[in-house]
Design a protein around this motif. Structure first.
Motif, PDB file in Angstrom:
ATOM      1  N   GLY A  48       7.842  -4.306  -0.651  1.00  0.00           N
ATOM      2  CA  GLY A  48       8.978  -3.616  -1.785  1.00  0.00           C
ATOM      3  C   GLY A  48       8.786  -4.250  -3.105  1.00  0.00           C
ATOM      4  N   ASP A  49       9.847  -4.435  -3.764  1.00  0.00           N
ATOM      5  CA  ASP A  49      10.094  -4.786  -5.278  1.00  0.00           C
ATOM      6  C   ASP A  49       9.383  -6.230  -5.339  1.00  0.00           C
ATOM      7  OD1 ASP A  49      10.769  -2.213  -5.772  1.00  0.00           O
ATOM      8  OD2 ASP A  49      12.809  -2.923  -6.665  1.00  0.00           O
ATOM      9  N   ALA A  50       9.155  -6.825  -4.195  1.00  0.00           N
ATOM     10  CA  ALA A  50       8.754  -8.407  -4.517  1.00  0.00           C
ATOM     11  C   ALA A  50       7.419  -8.282  -4.722  1.00  0.00           C
ATOM     12  CB  ALA A  50       9.100  -9.210  -3.131  1.00  0.00           C
ATOM     13  N   ALA A  51       6.943  -7.184  -4.192  1.00  0.00           N
ATOM     14  CA  ALA A  51       5.122  -6.759  -4.231  1.00  0.00           C
ATOM     15  C   ALA A  51       4.963  -6.018  -5.303  1.00  0.00           C
ATOM     16  CB  ALA A  51       4.722  -6.374  -2.832  1.00  0.00           C
ATOM     17  N   HIS A  52       5.741  -4.965  -5.913  1.00  0.00           N
ATOM     18  CA  HIS A  52       5.371  -4.158  -6.732  1.00  0.00           C
ATOM     19  C   HIS A  52       6.733  -3.374  -7.431  1.00  0.00           C
ATOM     20  CE1 HIS A  52       6.414  -1.235  -3.642  1.00  0.00           C
ATOM     21  NE2 HIS A  52       5.549  -1.922  -3.041  1.00  0.00           N
ATOM     22  N   VAL A  53       6.690  -3.529  -8.800  1.00  0.00           N
ATOM     23  CA  VAL A  53       7.831  -2.634  -9.474  1.00  0.00           C
ATOM     24  C   VAL A  53       6.983  -1.402 -10.314  1.00  0.00           C
ATOM     25  CG1 VAL A  53       9.607  -2.594 -11.193  1.00  0.00           C
ATOM     26  CG2 VAL A  53       9.438  -4.285  -9.582  1.00  0.00           C
ATOM     27  N   ILE A  54       7.556  -0.307  -9.901  1.00  0.00           N
ATOM     28  CA  ILE A  54       6.705   0.900 -10.582  1.00  0.00           C
ATOM     29  C   ILE A  54       7.793   1.664 -11.223  1.00  0.00           C
ATOM     30  CG2 ILE A  54       4.840   1.014  -9.086  1.00  0.00           C
ATOM     31  CD1 ILE A  54       6.380   3.304  -7.351  1.00  0.00           C
ATOM     32  N   SER A  55       7.294   2.685 -12.239  1.00  0.00           N
ATOM     33  CA  SER A  55       8.152   3.559 -12.952  1.00  0.00           C
ATOM     34  C   SER A  55       9.030   4.238 -12.141  1.00  0.00           C
ATOM     35  CB  SER A  55       7.511   4.502 -13.740  1.00  0.00           C
ATOM     36  OG  SER A  55       8.234   5.420 -14.299  1.00  0.00           O
ATOM     37  N   PRO A  56      10.369   4.475 -12.374  1.00  0.00           N
ATOM     38  CA  PRO A  56      11.351   5.151 -11.466  1.00  0.00           C
ATOM     39  C   PRO A  56      10.841   6.723 -11.487  1.00  0.00           C
ATOM     40  CG  PRO A  56      12.278   4.814 -13.524  1.00  0.00           C
ATOM     41  CD  PRO A  56      11.385   3.781 -13.548  1.00  0.00           C
ATOM     42  N   ALA A  57      10.031   7.262 -12.377  1.00  0.00           N
ATOM     43  CA  ALA A  57       9.879   8.793 -12.371  1.00  0.00           C
ATOM     44  C   ALA A  57       9.358   9.097 -11.074  1.00  0.00           C
ATOM     45  CB  ALA A  57       8.730   8.836 -13.535  1.00  0.00           C
ATOM     46  N   GLY A  58       9.634  10.285 -10.604  1.00  0.00           N
ATOM     47  CA  GLY A  58       9.363  10.593  -9.470  1.00  0.00           C
ATOM     48  C   GLY A  58      10.182  10.076  -8.219  1.00  0.00           C
ATOM     49  N   GLY A  59      10.909   9.069  -8.306  1.00  0.00           N
ATOM     50  CA  GLY A  59      11.438   8.404  -7.372  1.00  0.00           C
ATOM     51  C   GLY A  59      10.870   7.648  -6.172  1.00  0.00           C
ATOM     52  N   GLN A  60       9.585   7.141  -6.728  1.00  0.00           N
ATOM     53  CA  GLN A  60       8.888   6.730  -5.582  1.00  0.00           C
ATOM     54  C   GLN A  60       8.857   5.129  -5.147  1.00  0.00           C
ATOM     55  OE1 GLN A  60       5.775   8.821  -4.613  1.00  0.00           O
ATOM     56  NE2 GLN A  60       7.285  10.138  -5.165  1.00  0.00           N
ATOM     57  N   GLY A  61       9.733   4.357  -5.763  1.00  0.00           N
ATOM     58  CA  GLY A  61       9.836   2.971  -5.614  1.00  0.00           C
ATOM     59  C   GLY A  61      10.229   2.463  -4.189  1.00  0.00           C
ATOM     60  N   MET A  62      11.378   3.024  -3.741  1.00  0.00           N
ATOM     61  CA  MET A  62      11.908   2.558  -2.510  1.00  0.00           C
ATOM     62  C   MET A  62      11.130   3.144  -1.330  1.00  0.00           C
ATOM     63  SD  MET A  62      15.696   3.385  -0.832  1.00  0.00           S
ATOM     64  CE  MET A  62      15.255   5.118  -0.550  1.00  0.00           C
ATOM     65  N   ASN A  63      10.589   4.283  -1.466  1.00  0.00           N
ATOM     66  CA  ASN A  63       9.684   5.138  -0.627  1.00  0.00           C
ATOM     67  C   ASN A  63       8.521   4.303  -0.502  1.00  0.00           C
ATOM     68  OD1 ASN A  63      10.663   7.967   0.109  1.00  0.00           O
ATOM     69  ND2 ASN A  63      11.691   7.303  -1.820  1.00  0.00           N
ATOM     70  N   THR A  64       7.893   3.719  -1.443  1.00  0.00           N
ATOM     71  CA  THR A  64       6.670   2.961  -1.533  1.00  0.00           C
ATOM     72  C   THR A  64       6.887   1.553  -0.757  1.00  0.00           C
ATOM     73  OG1 THR A  64       5.771   4.041  -3.658  1.00  0.00           O
ATOM     74  CG2 THR A  64       4.924   1.747  -2.816  1.00  0.00           C
ATOM     75  N   GLY A  65       7.936   1.139  -1.029  1.00  0.00           N
ATOM     76  CA  GLY A  65       8.257  -0.056  -0.270  1.00  0.00           C
ATOM     77  C   GLY A  65       8.578  -0.030   0.999  1.00  0.00           C
ATOM     78  N   MET A  66       9.103   1.143   1.532  1.00  0.00           N
ATOM     79  CA  MET A  66       9.287   1.420   2.912  1.00  0.00           C
ATOM     80  C   MET A  66       7.801   1.697   3.791  1.00  0.00           C
ATOM     81  SD  MET A  66      12.579   4.129   3.439  1.00  0.00           S
ATOM     82  CE  MET A  66      14.195   3.406   2.870  1.00  0.00           C
ATOM     83  N   GLN A  67       7.072   2.349   2.852  1.00  0.00           N
ATOM     84  CA  GLN A  67       5.806   2.249   3.497  1.00  0.00           C
ATOM     85  C   GLN A  67       5.047   1.037   3.613  1.00  0.00           C
ATOM     86  OE1 GLN A  67       3.128   5.589   3.410  1.00  0.00           O
ATOM     87  NE2 GLN A  67       4.506   6.883   2.256  1.00  0.00           N
ATOM     88  N   ASP A  68       5.433  -0.097   2.659  1.00  0.00           N
ATOM     89  CA  ASP A  68       4.857  -1.474   3.039  1.00  0.00           C
ATOM     90  C   ASP A  68       5.466  -1.717   4.444  1.00  0.00           C
ATOM     91  OD1 ASP A  68       3.998  -1.310   0.319  1.00  0.00           O
ATOM     92  OD2 ASP A  68       5.646  -2.590  -0.435  1.00  0.00           O
ATOM     93  N   ALA A  69       6.783  -1.793   4.494  1.00  0.00           N
ATOM     94  CA  ALA A  69       7.473  -2.318   5.606  1.00  0.00           C
ATOM     95  C   ALA A  69       6.901  -1.598   7.174  1.00  0.00           C
ATOM     96  CB  ALA A  69       9.052  -1.851   5.637  1.00  0.00           C
ATOM     97  N   PHE A  70       6.786  -0.399   7.001  1.00  0.00           N
ATOM     98  CA  PHE A  70       6.025   0.298   8.066  1.00  0.00           C
ATOM     99  C   PHE A  70       4.669  -0.328   8.363  1.00  0.00           C
ATOM    100  CE2 PHE A  70       9.351   3.200   7.343  1.00  0.00           C
ATOM    101  CZ  PHE A  70      10.131   3.371   8.497  1.00  0.00           C
ATOM    102  N   ASN A  71       3.816  -0.210   7.289  1.00  0.00           N
ATOM    103  CA  ASN A  71       2.515  -0.721   7.574  1.00  0.00           C
ATOM    104  C   ASN A  71       2.175  -2.051   8.299  1.00  0.00           C
ATOM    105  OD1 ASN A  71      -0.247  -2.031   6.561  1.00  0.00           O
ATOM    106  ND2 ASN A  71      -0.702   0.164   5.998  1.00  0.00           N
ATOM    107  N   LEU A  72       3.029  -2.986   7.550  1.00  0.00           N
ATOM    108  CA  LEU A  72       2.902  -4.529   7.955  1.00  0.00           C
ATOM    109  C   LEU A  72       3.835  -4.708   9.230  1.00  0.00           C
ATOM    110  CD1 LEU A  72       2.591  -7.662   7.575  1.00  0.00           C
ATOM    111  CD2 LEU A  72       5.218  -7.394   6.310  1.00  0.00           C
ATOM    112  N   ALA A  73       4.839  -4.111   9.477  1.00  0.00           N
ATOM    113  CA  ALA A  73       5.559  -4.068  11.034  1.00  0.00           C
ATOM    114  C   ALA A  73       4.669  -3.831  12.175  1.00  0.00           C
ATOM    115  CB  ALA A  73       6.889  -3.481  10.875  1.00  0.00           C
ATOM    116  N   TRP A  74       4.215  -2.712  12.078  1.00  0.00           N
ATOM    117  CA  TRP A  74       3.399  -2.360  13.562  1.00  0.00           C
ATOM    118  C   TRP A  74       2.365  -3.263  13.578  1.00  0.00           C
ATOM    119  CZ3 TRP A  74      -1.892  -0.824  13.912  1.00  0.00           C
ATOM    120  CH2 TRP A  74      -2.476  -0.483  12.927  1.00  0.00           C
ATOM    121  N   LYS A  75       1.593  -3.746  12.508  1.00  0.00           N
ATOM    122  CA  LYS A  75       0.382  -4.838  12.492  1.00  0.00           C
ATOM    123  C   LYS A  75       1.098  -6.099  12.869  1.00  0.00           C
ATOM    124  CE  LYS A  75      -2.213  -2.057   9.355  1.00  0.00           C
ATOM    125  NZ  LYS A  75      -2.502  -1.994   7.631  1.00  0.00           N
TER     126      LYS A  75
END
Length: 519
Positions: free
Chosen positions: A291-318
């Motif tokens: 999440g934001d501990a790893a990256h902060v991006i422009s809020p344009a497009g509303g991608q921030g939380m969604n990108t962080g959630m994908q971090d979470a899923f990618n890490l957690a299954w592994k």
């Protein structure tokens, strides 16, 4: 690196930070039997709620932890995102026209509501958030982290968790204690935001990006007449003691927005400054950043939380696979490489969207407007921007591991199946083998080939027989001829091989799990 030492085996994973990203990590691990401890330095919910949209790809992934349906019941569905210049509509990116997602819409709801759904799921899985507990120091030794926690009553605690996940935001103590760099491109923009009751002539099933010479703004319907309004403002105009007032929002809406809108009431307002930053590493030994501990991006497009959630899923299954002994430790290296690459790509695309909204010279405005209009008329806008916004275009290692249009089971070791809507549903925790007959009439010996592959695969391998009636994107990815595909638990293609190579498939599964230690 090897597995955990005996002294640490079975110790909880410590998740620092209980925003949406940290809660997703915790839910993923708990549902697979991994003990988790979640601490958060905050004192609970806040009236302010920055992230407010969940895109189609994340709705697919949130099925993994069984919360998508409750989120759908809570949120407001959007068919797409429209772009305007000086009140004139230029282009639209339609989520409703995405051919390859079981959730062809965006969902808007407050971050507080998203967190409430995730906290209920956490509690149902036996977890809890320890509120008011702050990580104050971290020593990352070769055999694992040692941390000091400070409780709300002043009590301190020292512990050595099995693993540590830093989900503690842009000012992450975990990242700073690990000494990981945090740099980024020269994007530095301030925004004023509010959730407001709005009377408007604009469509309630689209979000609206409105560009004007004075700046950019977004109107995002959230249901029941409430809209998220976000707009660019000069630096240091507003702060916690001087929040943006209703009159300012009304003035900017009148100046920049399409249609006619009246700001009736602010439910809350605030401002924030965005400096795009990406950590130089998302992993250091047994410590991880999400999440934001790893990256902060422009809020344009509303991608921030969604990108962080994908971090979470990618890490957690592994990580859960490693801790259960099903995957080798080296598979965790791919978390850093995959998610850092995606973060840089998202940062680039959102920076371009931000800059597009801030051009103000007549020549540049005309060029932007012409480019948007042409891209919309030719279909390029829909083909490129809609998958980008929806995050269905996310791929790893270039195009080697694209996301496939699939659903992921929310139950443990549930048999892969075709659901009632025809969507293939794969195993949540293990790699699934797809048997694909091709888009043409299958060869005469296809049934026998299928049976042979099933017999020769390792016992317990999840296998799903596909028919030709699958989503178009899946058929394109698997190719016109008979094939066998190995799909990761997160729905990304690992590899596709010919139907005759059962040994190749077995080797793929072994290599996918990284069961052999690297020298």
């Amino acid at each position: 690196m090897g597995g955990l030492t005996d002294a640490r085996a079975g110790r909880p994973v410590l998740v620092v930070g209980a925003g949406p990203v940290g809660l997703v990590v915790a839910c993923e691990l708990l549902q697979q039997g991994i003990p988790v401890r979640v601490v958060d330095a905050g004192r609970g919910r806040t009236a302010h709620s920055r992230a407010n949209v969940i895109w189609p790809r994340n709705l697919e992934l949130l099925d993994r932890i069984g919360v998508t349906e409750e989120l759908l019941d809570t949120g407001h569905r959007l068919a797409g995102t429209a772009f305007y210049s000086r009140g004139r509509r230029l282009a639209t990116a339609w989520m409703s026209k995405l051919p390859d997602s079981p959730y062809p819409f965006a969902l808007t709801l407050s971050q507080n509501d998203t967190e409430a759904v995730l906290r209920r799921r956490l509690a149902a899985l036996g977890g809890q958030v320890e509120q008011g507990v702050r990580l104050t120091s971290l020593h990352n030794a070769a055999d694992g982290p040692a941390v000091k926690l400070e409780h709300e009553d002043g009590r301190t605690e020292e512990l050595e968790p099995g693993r540590l996940v830093g989900a503690d935001g842009a000012h992450s103590t975990v990242r700073k204690e690990l000494g990981i760099g945090y740099d980024g491109p020269p994007v530095d923009v301030s925004f004023a935001i509010t959730d407001a009751r709005l009377t408007t002539t604009l469509s309630e099933d689209l979000s609206h990006y409105c560009y004007a010479p004075s700046g950019a703004m977004v109107l995002g319907p959230m249901g029941d007449g409430v809209h998220r309004i976000a707009l660019s403002v000069p630096h240091d105009v507003y702060d916690e003691d001087n929040p943006p007032p209703r009159e300012m929002f009304q003035q900017v809406v009148d100046d920049r927005a399409a249609g006619r809108s009246r700001v009736e009431e602010l439910l809350w307002s605030g401002s924030f400054r965005v400096r795009v930053r990406i950590a130089s590493a998302f992993r250091d030994g047994r410590c991880f950043l999400v999440g934001d501990a790893a990256h902060v991006i422009s809020p344009a497009g509303g991608q921030g939380m969604n990108t962080g959630m994908q971090d979470a899923f990618n890490l957690a299954w592994k990580l859960s696979g490693v801790l259960r002994g099903e995957f080798g430790e080296p598979i965790l290296d791919s978390y850093d490489s995959e998610r850092r690459a995606v973060s840089h790509e998202v940062a680039r695309s959102t920076a371009l969207l931000t800059k597009a909204g801030l051009v103000n010279t007549p020549a540049k405005v005309a060029l932007r407007d012409a480019a948007f209009t042409a891209a919309d008329r030719t279909g390029l806008f829909q083909r490129k921007l809609a998958p980008q916004l929806s995050q269905t275009a996310v791929s790893y290692d270039g195009d080697r591991h694209p996301r496939l249009p699939l659903r992921v089971s929310s139950g443990p070791q549930a048999a892969p199946r075709l659901d009632s809507g025809g969507w293939p549903t794969i195993d949540r925790d293990r790699h699934t083998v797809l048997l694909w007959p091709g888009t043409r009439t299958p060869p005469a010996d296809w049934r026998g080939t299928r049976d042979r592959i099933r017999r020769e695969l390792p016992e317990g391998t999840p296998v799903l027989d596909l028919t030709r009636a699958v989503p178009r994107g899946l058929a394109r990815a698997l190719g016109p001829g008979p094939a066998v595909a190995v799909v990761r638990p997160d729905g990304h293609l690992l590899a596709r091989v010919g139907a005759e190579g059962t040994q190749d498939i077995t080797r793929l599964l072994t290599r996918a799990a990284h069961l052999r230690s690297r020298s």
